[in-house]
Write an enzyme that holds these catalytic residues in place. Sequence first.
Site, PDB file in Angstrom:
ATOM      1  N   GLY A  88       7.810   7.141   5.159  1.00  0.00           N
ATOM      2  CA  GLY A  88       7.201   8.449   4.963  1.00  0.00           C
ATOM      3  C   GLY A  88       7.379   9.019   4.507  1.00  0.00           C
ATOM      4  O   GLY A  88       6.618  10.062   3.693  1.00  0.00           O
ATOM      5  N   ASP A  93       4.204  -4.889  -7.079  1.00  0.00           N
ATOM      6  CA  ASP A  93       3.091  -3.424  -6.674  1.00  0.00           C
ATOM      7  C   ASP A  93       3.881  -2.585  -7.710  1.00  0.00           C
ATOM      8  O   ASP A  93       3.128  -1.341  -7.437  1.00  0.00           O
ATOM      9  CB  ASP A  93       3.341  -3.414  -5.278  1.00  0.00           C
ATOM     10  CG  ASP A  93       5.240  -3.492  -5.030  1.00  0.00           C
ATOM     11  OD1 ASP A  93       5.614  -4.498  -4.550  1.00  0.00           O
ATOM     12  OD2 ASP A  93       5.817  -2.716  -4.344  1.00  0.00           O
ATOM     13  N   ASN A  94       4.911  -3.180  -8.858  1.00  0.00           N
ATOM     14  CA  ASN A  94       5.289  -2.041  -9.574  1.00  0.00           C
ATOM     15  C   ASN A  94       4.904  -2.545 -11.182  1.00  0.00           C
ATOM     16  O   ASN A  94       6.172  -1.241 -11.975  1.00  0.00           O
ATOM     17  CB  ASN A  94       7.157  -1.522  -9.620  1.00  0.00           C
ATOM     18  CG  ASN A  94       6.897  -1.436  -7.946  1.00  0.00           C
ATOM     19  OD1 ASN A  94       6.384   0.115  -7.347  1.00  0.00           O
ATOM     20  ND2 ASN A  94       8.289  -1.060  -7.554  1.00  0.00           N
ATOM     21  N   GLY A 124       2.769   4.126   1.735  1.00  0.00           N
ATOM     22  CA  GLY A 124       3.076   3.756   2.586  1.00  0.00           C
ATOM     23  C   GLY A 124       4.202   5.307   3.027  1.00  0.00           C
ATOM     24  O   GLY A 124       4.223   5.675   3.537  1.00  0.00           O
ATOM     25  N   ARG A 125       4.046   6.012   1.555  1.00  0.00           N
ATOM     26  CA  ARG A 125       4.609   7.264   1.657  1.00  0.00           C
ATOM     27  C   ARG A 125       4.403   8.344   0.492  1.00  0.00           C
ATOM     28  O   ARG A 125       4.627   9.061   0.157  1.00  0.00           O
ATOM     29  CB  ARG A 125       6.435   7.443   1.504  1.00  0.00           C
ATOM     30  CG  ARG A 125       6.689   6.247  -0.310  1.00  0.00           C
ATOM     31  CD  ARG A 125       7.297   6.534   0.303  1.00  0.00           C
ATOM     32  NE  ARG A 125       7.843   5.570  -0.777  1.00  0.00           N
ATOM     33  CZ  ARG A 125       8.790   4.995  -1.391  1.00  0.00           C
ATOM     34  NH1 ARG A 125      10.232   5.643  -1.470  1.00  0.00           N
ATOM     35  NH2 ARG A 125       8.816   3.778  -2.761  1.00  0.00           N
ATOM     36  N   LYS A 180       4.453  11.578  -2.817  1.00  0.00           N
ATOM     37  CA  LYS A 180       5.679  11.076  -3.060  1.00  0.00           C
ATOM     38  C   LYS A 180       6.454  11.289  -2.283  1.00  0.00           C
ATOM     39  O   LYS A 180       6.055  12.333  -2.588  1.00  0.00           O
ATOM     40  CB  LYS A 180       6.279  10.169  -4.262  1.00  0.00           C
ATOM     41  CG  LYS A 180       6.636   8.681  -3.751  1.00  0.00           C
ATOM     42  CD  LYS A 180       7.038   8.072  -5.077  1.00  0.00           C
ATOM     43  CE  LYS A 180       8.110   7.297  -4.760  1.00  0.00           C
ATOM     44  NZ  LYS A 180       8.478   6.954  -5.808  1.00  0.00           N
ATOM     45  N   ARG A 236      -2.153  -1.073  -9.784  1.00  0.00           N
ATOM     46  CA  ARG A 236      -1.162  -1.828 -10.129  1.00  0.00           C
ATOM     47  C   ARG A 236      -1.634  -4.174 -10.140  1.00  0.00           C
ATOM     48  O   ARG A 236      -2.347  -4.221  -9.284  1.00  0.00           O
ATOM     49  CB  ARG A 236      -0.223  -2.569  -8.997  1.00  0.00           C
ATOM     50  CG  ARG A 236       0.366  -0.648  -8.491  1.00  0.00           C
ATOM     51  CD  ARG A 236       0.981  -0.493  -6.972  1.00  0.00           C
ATOM     52  NE  ARG A 236       0.576   0.907  -6.783  1.00  0.00           N
ATOM     53  CZ  ARG A 236       1.514   1.516  -6.753  1.00  0.00           C
ATOM     54  NH1 ARG A 236       2.646   1.350  -6.840  1.00  0.00           N
ATOM     55  NH2 ARG A 236       1.805   3.152  -6.710  1.00  0.00           N
ATOM     56  N   ARG A 274       2.990  13.265  -8.326  1.00  0.00           N
ATOM     57  CA  ARG A 274       3.020  12.826  -9.532  1.00  0.00           C
ATOM     58  C   ARG A 274       1.717  12.400 -10.395  1.00  0.00           C
ATOM     59  O   ARG A 274       0.861  12.234  -9.645  1.00  0.00           O
ATOM     60  CB  ARG A 274       3.976  10.812  -9.201  1.00  0.00           C
ATOM     61  CG  ARG A 274       3.974  10.186 -10.755  1.00  0.00           C
ATOM     62  CD  ARG A 274       4.428   8.489  -9.581  1.00  0.00           C
ATOM     63  NE  ARG A 274       4.220   7.830  -9.035  1.00  0.00           N
ATOM     64  CZ  ARG A 274       4.228   6.714  -8.611  1.00  0.00           C
ATOM     65  NH1 ARG A 274       6.349   5.835  -8.206  1.00  0.00           N
ATOM     66  NH2 ARG A 274       3.357   6.049  -7.585  1.00  0.00           N
ATOM     67  N   GLY A 287       0.821  -1.490   0.007  1.00  0.00           N
ATOM     68  CA  GLY A 287       0.052   0.051   0.007  1.00  0.00           C
ATOM     69  C   GLY A 287       0.680   1.624  -0.248  1.00  0.00           C
ATOM     70  O   GLY A 287       1.963   1.217   0.612  1.00  0.00           O
TER      71      GLY A 287
END
Length: 522
Positions: free
Chosen positions: A147, A273-274, A113-114, A134, A204, A197, A111
């Site tokens: 984070g 996840d990417n 996280g930052r 981000k 994802r 971003r 998830g």
Amino acid sequence: MIPRLVAQRLVYHVDVTTITTPAAAEVFAFDNTYARDLDGLYVPWKAAQVHEPRLVKLNHALAEELGLDAQALDTPAGALIFSGNKLPEGTVTIAQAYAGHQFGGFSPQLGDGRALLLGEVIDKQGKRRDIAFKGSGRTPFSRGGDGKAALGPVLREYLIGEAMHVLGIPTTRALAAVTTGEVVRRERNLPGAVLTRVAASHIRVGTFQFVTARGDDATLRKLADYVIERHYPELQGQADPCFGLLRALSERQAELIARWMNVGFIHGVMNTDNMTLSGETIDYGPCAFMDHYHPATVFSSIDEHGRYAYANQPPIANWNLARFAEALLPLLTEESSGDQDKAVERAMAILGTFQERYEQCWLGGMRRKLGLTREQDDDFALATDFLKAMEGQGVDFTQAFRRLADTAEAADASREGWLRKLYANDAALDAWLPRWRMRINAEAVAPAQRAQAMRAVNPVYIPRNHRVEEALAAAVNRGDYAPFEKLLAVLQRPFDEHMALSAYADPAPASESAGYQTFCGT
Ligand code: AMP
Ligand code: MG
């Protein structure tokens, strides 16, 4: 004493109390379908307040593409917005949930996280785009992390994303970079930053894995429907849309990876996840462009076994797609009349087409790079053998194609000198050049025209590792953004060669490039 002025863009000291931000509708015109439709796949969460936000870079071209007022945002009010300190009234930020296979091992909960999603806007071309932060502080998904993001990796993501975009490679892009005035603790203390971003979406493969790992078939259905509507609307109303989705994603990823391979890009952390459902490149962490051609090239310090090495990228993408198929399996089984074995068999058949599709895309790109306008059966061998001739000879991948374009200026071997100079030993090239020469001379294209076409697809300027490091170091250590701006400007026009810019075309001296390593570090 006169204060020392550094050649850098102005930054803003912001007095938060005196600046008001308008309503979200006035700035961004958000239309947040993800938050509306996908309950359970996020938590509403607020960005951390930062100490001293300074807008160090705004992407004017991208802002305009999004229909935003770039002038109004390149101001102290913009610094407040892009740091998360004072978001436009009515903005509801969320942290997205996802899971993922990281270096082959499954984490059921990763998830944001930052990161935080601010919302979606419809750009000038009618395309829906996510705007996200981000480095905006801890969230319920932060696990042990702080984070935060450091300035260097934020600028790195900015630079490489823009370079990829200009090269025609689908990618997320940076809209803004803000420094926070805070220290981020990594191996050493670093200036903190927040990146804004823009992405076609942030969904994802790991988003699907998150849902399936919880056995929540209803949400899985909603997620699949959502992705189809947003990214693959042509599948709506077709028979077996989830098989269609698997096939379509597989095709998009095959194309994407082929484009990476054609420019020598190494992502470095191709965890599930990417990998986006949109087919955009995401998460520029330890990525880098290959200099000396070698299939086993790895730059990332954490990729100890070369899982994400240059030549492994196509099979890894296919591996990730297999994980996607597993996550989709409940829906694929429904589309196979409840017969799971049948669903697996059908999914396997689709996964089995990846390699061929990838090779087609890759070869299409290589034909253009080699200046071939017709298709012939032995083109694959011709393309592969050009690469093989580079192996072990210390040949810069990017320069080799560019010098090959120069040799195409003449119908004979008279312009081959510069190309040959790149090779420690040019015996293999010697054997290859006459094959290529025969092949191109059989086509009715004038040499100058062919050379021009080759130069239009083979970049001179890529984000050279030492140039990227130099630009980041100047910004991080001295607050000097001039090298960053200069590099960014050079990368905006990658195909037009200028003698004055030769320092940006050359690879790092061998002493610097040997053992070059990249770090996740965001
Ligand atoms: P990445 O390596 O950027 O793809 O991130 C993998 C996962 O680690 C994601 O869930 C990130 O949100 C999380 N993560 C990475 N860095 C941090 C950090 N500094 N603080 C909190 N979470 C992080
Ligand atoms: Mg990531």
